[in-house]
Write an enzyme that holds these catalytic residues in place. Structure first.
Site, PDB file in Angstrom:
ATOM      1  N   GLY A  53       0.824  -1.201   0.000  1.00 16.78           N
ATOM      2  CA  GLY A  53       0.000   0.000   0.000  1.00 16.78           C
ATOM      3  C   GLY A  53       0.856   1.248   0.000  1.00 16.78           C
ATOM      4  N   LEU A  56      -1.393   7.305   2.295  1.00 17.66           N
ATOM      5  CA  LEU A  56      -0.691   8.109   3.294  1.00 17.66           C
ATOM      6  C   LEU A  56       0.065   7.243   4.291  1.00 17.66           C
ATOM      7  CD1 LEU A  56      -3.204  11.004   4.013  1.00 17.66           C
ATOM      8  CD2 LEU A  56      -1.092  11.074   2.695  1.00 17.66           C
ATOM      9  N   HIS A 279     -20.940   8.210   5.564  1.00 15.70           N
ATOM     10  CA  HIS A 279     -20.658   9.642   5.463  1.00 15.70           C
ATOM     11  C   HIS A 279     -21.931  10.377   5.058  1.00 15.70           C
ATOM     12  CE1 HIS A 279     -18.766  13.414   4.440  1.00 15.70           C
ATOM     13  NE2 HIS A 279     -17.579  12.949   4.807  1.00 15.70           N
ATOM     14  N   ARG A 344     -20.540  12.249  12.122  1.00 13.60           N
ATOM     15  CA  ARG A 344     -21.053  11.692  10.873  1.00 13.60           C
ATOM     16  C   ARG A 344     -22.167  10.672  11.077  1.00 13.60           C
ATOM     17  NH1 ARG A 344     -15.298  10.873   7.647  1.00 13.60           N
ATOM     18  NH2 ARG A 344     -14.972  13.093   7.194  1.00 13.60           N
ATOM     19  N   GLU A 452      -5.991   2.771   7.818  1.00 17.47           N
ATOM     20  CA  GLU A 452      -7.356   2.240   7.874  1.00 17.47           C
ATOM     21  C   GLU A 452      -7.387   0.722   7.914  1.00 17.47           C
ATOM     22  OE1 GLU A 452     -11.651   2.777   5.528  1.00 17.47           O
ATOM     23  OE2 GLU A 452      -9.815   3.599   4.654  1.00 17.47           O
ATOM     24  N   ARG A 462     -15.572   7.282  13.264  1.00 15.59           N
ATOM     25  CA  ARG A 462     -14.423   8.166  13.089  1.00 15.59           C
ATOM     26  C   ARG A 462     -14.870   9.599  12.902  1.00 15.59           C
ATOM     27  NH1 ARG A 462     -11.910  10.504   8.898  1.00 15.59           N
ATOM     28  NH2 ARG A 462     -12.972   9.297   7.278  1.00 15.59           N
TER      29      ARG A 462
END
EC number: 1.3.5.1
Length: 668
Positions: A53, A56, A279, A344, A452, A462
Site C-alpha cells: 500500500g 498516506l 458519510h 457523521r 485504515e 471516526r
C-alpha cells in the site's frame, strides 16, 4: 473454546494488548519509545521490510523506513503511488495546535476522538495519536504541503463534525491529494537513493508465514500475470479499508480487502468488522447501474445548512421557492449545541430518518433491494449555501470550496451557488480492521498494520479529518519507532522460494486463479458483487436488526455458493485481466461480508456507526450497553485439519477507561 453460539460462532480466550504501557498517560508514548530496542545504522542495511500500500500510511512508512536505512519493498496495485485512494480525502487533517486559541489541546483532541468513537476505542492509542498530531503538520509544512493560510501568513484552521473547536488544517478541498504528494515525494526520494524498491501494478494475493512469523507475500504482476514471491524480515500492511464490500461506496473502485483478508486467514485477528462509517455528505445515487458514489467534503458543513421541507408536499418544489418558515433545519433543531457539525453517524441517521418520513428531496429513484424488489424513493436532503454567500460573499465561499462546487456541478449539472446541493449518506470508511497491539503488530509476529487497515484508533465512529491524521501518524512517527523493536532481533533465518511454507502459499494462489478461469459459469463477477452490496446495505448498513442480519447471513452463504460454482471469468492469467482481479477480491468480500453480519449480530447494542434498531433511546439515539459490550471483538479465522472452514472464534479485549468517563454521548 465454547459450544457453538447461535449456530454461527464460538468464543475463545480473552485477548489483551500486552505491550500497552501504564503510568501517566502523558508520558506513556515517550517511555515506550525509550524502552524499545534500537537497531544501529549498519544493521539496518541488512534488514528488509515489505510494505503493501502506498497511500498516506504506506508512503509515509516507506519513506521514513527508507530514510532510516532499512531495505524496503513497496507495493501498490495502481500505476503510481499517487493514485492511492488517500488522494480522494478532501476536507482536512486534525492536529492539536490550538492556533485559534479556542481551547484546543492534546487532551481535548484525545477526549473528542474517544467520545466521537462512542467509547469503543483504546485510550492508549488515541492519546498517542493526539500527542503526535502537531508533529504531522510540522512535517508536512516542511515538505511544502500548501495548507491554507490566513491573511497574515499563519496556517488556517476550520472546524469539523463532532467538535466545538477549529483544529482542522486544510488545502482547499484537496487536502488528501496535497498530503499524498508530500508523502509520495518523500518516497520517491528514497526510491532514487536505492533504499526503496517500488513495485507498481502488483497486487498482494497471499501472506507468507514461516515458523509462525510473517516473512513475505505472493503478488501478481497485474500487467503480465506473473506470480511473484517476495520475502523479507517483516511485512507491513497499509492497504486501506474494505468499504467496497457494499459495492456502492465513496471508495475508489479498486479498493479491496484482499491483503488484510489473506492475513486474516493466516492467523491475524479481524477486529470489530461491523463498524462501518456512513458519510452524510455524498452526492445521491442517481440510478441502478451506478458503480461509484462521490463524496462531498464534510468541510461543507461549516458554512452549509442542511434542511428538508417541513411538509412532504413541498418536496417537488424548487428549493428556492420554499420560504424560510417552511424549511426544517433539522440538525440545528435537534442538536442546538453542535448543529450541522454533529458527528457523521448522527448526521447520517437523521438524514435517513427525514427521507424515511417522506421528506426526502430530489428526483425519485428506483431502489432495488437484495431480493430484487423495486421501490420508488427520494434519497436526498439539501445542503444550502445561500446564507453563507449572503454573509461572506460569493468570492469568499469560492476560495474555500470552489473545487468542490465545480465537481458537484460537473456531476449533477446543477449550480450549487444558485441552487442548494443535494446530499445523502453513503458508505465511506471502516473503523474495523486487523487487530493490532500498541506496537501496531498483529497477532502474527512480524506482521504490522497501519492506517485504515487496522482497527486501533477510531472506535465505533471516526470523526472527520482523523483518517489522514492516523495514516500519517502511523507512517511517519509510530511504526518507525515500534517496528525496530521487532527488527532488532533480526536479520531472521534466511528462507527461499523453495521453503515449504513459501511454495504452499504460491500454490494456493495458483489454484485459486485456475479455479476462477476454469469455472465457466453463467454469472459475471460484477453481478455477484452488486448483489452482495445490496444485501449488505439493506441489512448491515445504516440500521441493523437481529432478523435482518440473520437473513443476510443466509443470503450471503447462498451467494457465496453461486460465486464458487457459477461465476464466469474471461481471458487468461498471462495478460491484463481485470475480471480475474475482481474475482479474487469479490471472493474475499463474500467471506468478509458474512463475518461483518455475524459481528453486528453478536453486538446487541448500538454504538457509533453500528445502530441496532432494538437498542435505542426514546428519542432515537444510539444506546450502548457498557456492562456487556465494552470490548474489542477480535475474530479468529478457524479451519479443520483438512482446511475446511470452521465457525469464527470471538476473542474479547476489554476496554478500560482510566482518564475519560464513559457516558452516554450527547451533542445537544
Amino acid at each position: 473454546m465454547t459450544d457453538l453460539i447461535d449456530g454461527l460462532y464460538r468464543t475463545g480466550e480473552p485477548i489483551a494488548d500486552t505491550k500497552a504501557p501504564d503510568g501517566p498517560i502523558e508520558t506513556r508514548w515517550q517511555r515506550h519509545q525509550f524502552s524499545n530496542k534500537l537497531v544501529n545504522p549498519a544493521n539496518r542495511r541488512k534488514l528488509s521490510v515489505i510494505i503493501v500500500g502506498t497511500g498516506l500510511a504506506g508512503a509515509s512508512a516507506g519513506a521514513t523506513l527508507g530514510e532510516a536505512g532499512y531495505h524496503v519493498k513497496s507495493f501498490c496495485y495502481q500505476d503510481s503511488p499517487r493514485r492511492a485512494h488517500s488522494i480522494a480525502a478532501q476536507g482536512g487533517i486534525n492536529a492539536a495546535k490550538n492556533y485559534k486559541g479556542d481551547g484546543d489541546s492534546v487532551y481535548r483532541l484525545f477526549y473528542d476522538t474517544v467520545k466521537g468513537g462512542d467509547y469503543r476505542a483504546r485510550e492508549n492509542n488515541v492519546y498517542r495519536l493526539a500527542e503526535v498530531s502537531p508533529n504531522i503538520i510540522d512535517q508536512c509544512v516542511a515538505q511544502g504541503v500548501p495548507f491554507a493560510r490566513e491573511y497574515g501568513g499563519l496556517l488556517d484552521n476550520r472546524s469539523f463534525g463532532g467538535v466545538q473547536v477549529s483544529r482542522t488544517f486544510y488545502a482547499r478541498g484537496q487536502t488528501g491529494q496535497q498530503l499524498l504528494i508530500g508523502a509520495y515525494q518523500a518516497l520517491e526520494r528514497q526510491i532514487a537513493k536505492g533504499t526503496v524498491e517500488m513495485y507498481n501494478r502488483h497486487e498482494m494475493l497471499e501472506l507468507v508465514v514461516v515458523d509462525g512469523k510473517a516473512r513475505g507475500i505472493i503478488a501478481r504482476d497485474m500487467v503480465t500475470g506473473e506470480i511473484e514471491t517476495h520475502l523479507a524480515d517483516a511485512v507491513v500492511l497499509a492497504s486501506g479499508g474494505y468499504g467496497n464490500v457494499f459495492y456502492l461506496s465513496t471508495n475508489a473502485m479498486g479498493s479491496n480487502v484482499t491483503a488484510a483478508w489473506r492475513a486474516h486467514r493466516k492467523g491475524a485477528h479481524m477486529a470489530n468488522p461491523c463498524y462501518t462509517q456512513i458519510h452524510p455528505t455524498c452526492i445521491p445515487q442517481h440510478g441502478t447501474k451506478q458503480s461509484k458514489l462521490t463524496l462531498m467534503s464534510e468541510s461543507l458543513r461549516n458554512d452549509g445548512r442542511i434542511w428538508v421541507p417541513k411538509d412532504a408536499a413541498d418536496c417537488d418544489k424548487d428549493p428556492r421557492d420554499i420560504p424560510e418558515e417552511d424549511r426544517d433545519y433539522y440538525l440545528e433543531r435537534i442538536y442546538p449545541s453542535f448543529g450541522n457539525l454533529v458527528p457523521r453517524d448522527i448526521a447520517s441517521r437523521q438524514a435517513k430518518n427525514m427521507c424515511d418520513e417522506g421528506r426526502g428531496v430530489g428526483p425519485s429513484v428506483t431502489e432495488v433491494g437484495p431480493d430484487g424488489e423495486e421501490r420508488e424513493v427520494r434519497r436526498g436532503v439539501y445542503l444550502d449555501f445561500a446564507e453563507a454567500i449572503s454573509r461572506l460573499g460569493r468570492d469568499a465561499v469560492e476560495s474555500k470550496y470552489g473545487n468542490l462546487f465545480d465537481m458537484y456541478a460537473r456531476i449533477t449539472g446543477e449550480d450549487p451557488y444558485e441552487t442548494p446541493m443535494r446530499i445523502y449518506p453513503a458508505v465511506h470508511y471502516v473503523m474495523g480492521g486487523l487487530w493490532v497491539d500498541y506496537d501496531l503488530e498483529s497477532t502474527i509476529p512480524g506482521l504490522f498494520v497501519t492506517g485504515e487497515a487496522n482497527f486501533s484508533d477510531h472506535g465505533a465512529n471516526r470523526l472527520g479529518a482523523s483518517a489522514l491524521m492516523q495514516g500519517l501518524a502511523d507512517g511517519y512517527f509510530v511504526l518507525p519507532n515500534t517496528i525496530r523493536n521487532y527488527l532488532a532481533d533480526g536479520p531472521y533465518q534466511p528462507i527461499t522460494e523453495d521453503s515449504p511454507e513459501v511454495a504452499e502459499a504460491r500454490a494456493d494462489v495458483e489454484r485459486r486463479i485456475q479455479h476462477f478461469l476454469t469455472c465457466d459459469g453463467e454469472r459475471t463477477v460484477d453481478s455477484i458483487h452488486r448483489e452482495l452490496g445490496a444485501i449488505m446495505w439493506e441489512y448491515c448498513g445504516m440500521e441493523r436488526t437481529e432478523e435482518g442480519l440473520k437473513k443476510a447471513i443466509g443470503l450471503i452463504r447462498d451467494l457465496k455458493h453461486q460465486f464458487w460454482t457459477n461465476v464466469k471469468v474471461l481471458g487468461t492469467n498471462e495478460q491484463l485481466n481485470q475480471s480475474l482481479e475482481k474475482a479474487g477480491r469479490v471472493a474475499d468480500f463474500l467471506e468478509l461480508g458474512e463475518l461483518m453480519c455475524i459481528d453486528a449480530l453478536h453486538r446487541r447494542e448500538s454504538c457509533g456507526g453500528h445502530f441496532r434498531a432494538e437498542s435505542q433511546t426514546e428519542d432515537g439515539e444510539a444506546l450502548r450497553h457498557d456492562d456487556e459490550y465494552a470490548y474489542v471483538a477480535a475474530w479468529e479465522y478457524a479451519t479443520r485439519g483438512d482446511d475446511t472452514d470452521l465457525e469464527p472464534v470471538l476473542h474479547k479485549e476489554d476496554l478500560v477507561y482510566e482518564f475519560i468517563e464513559m457516558k452516554q454521548r450527547s451533542y445537544k
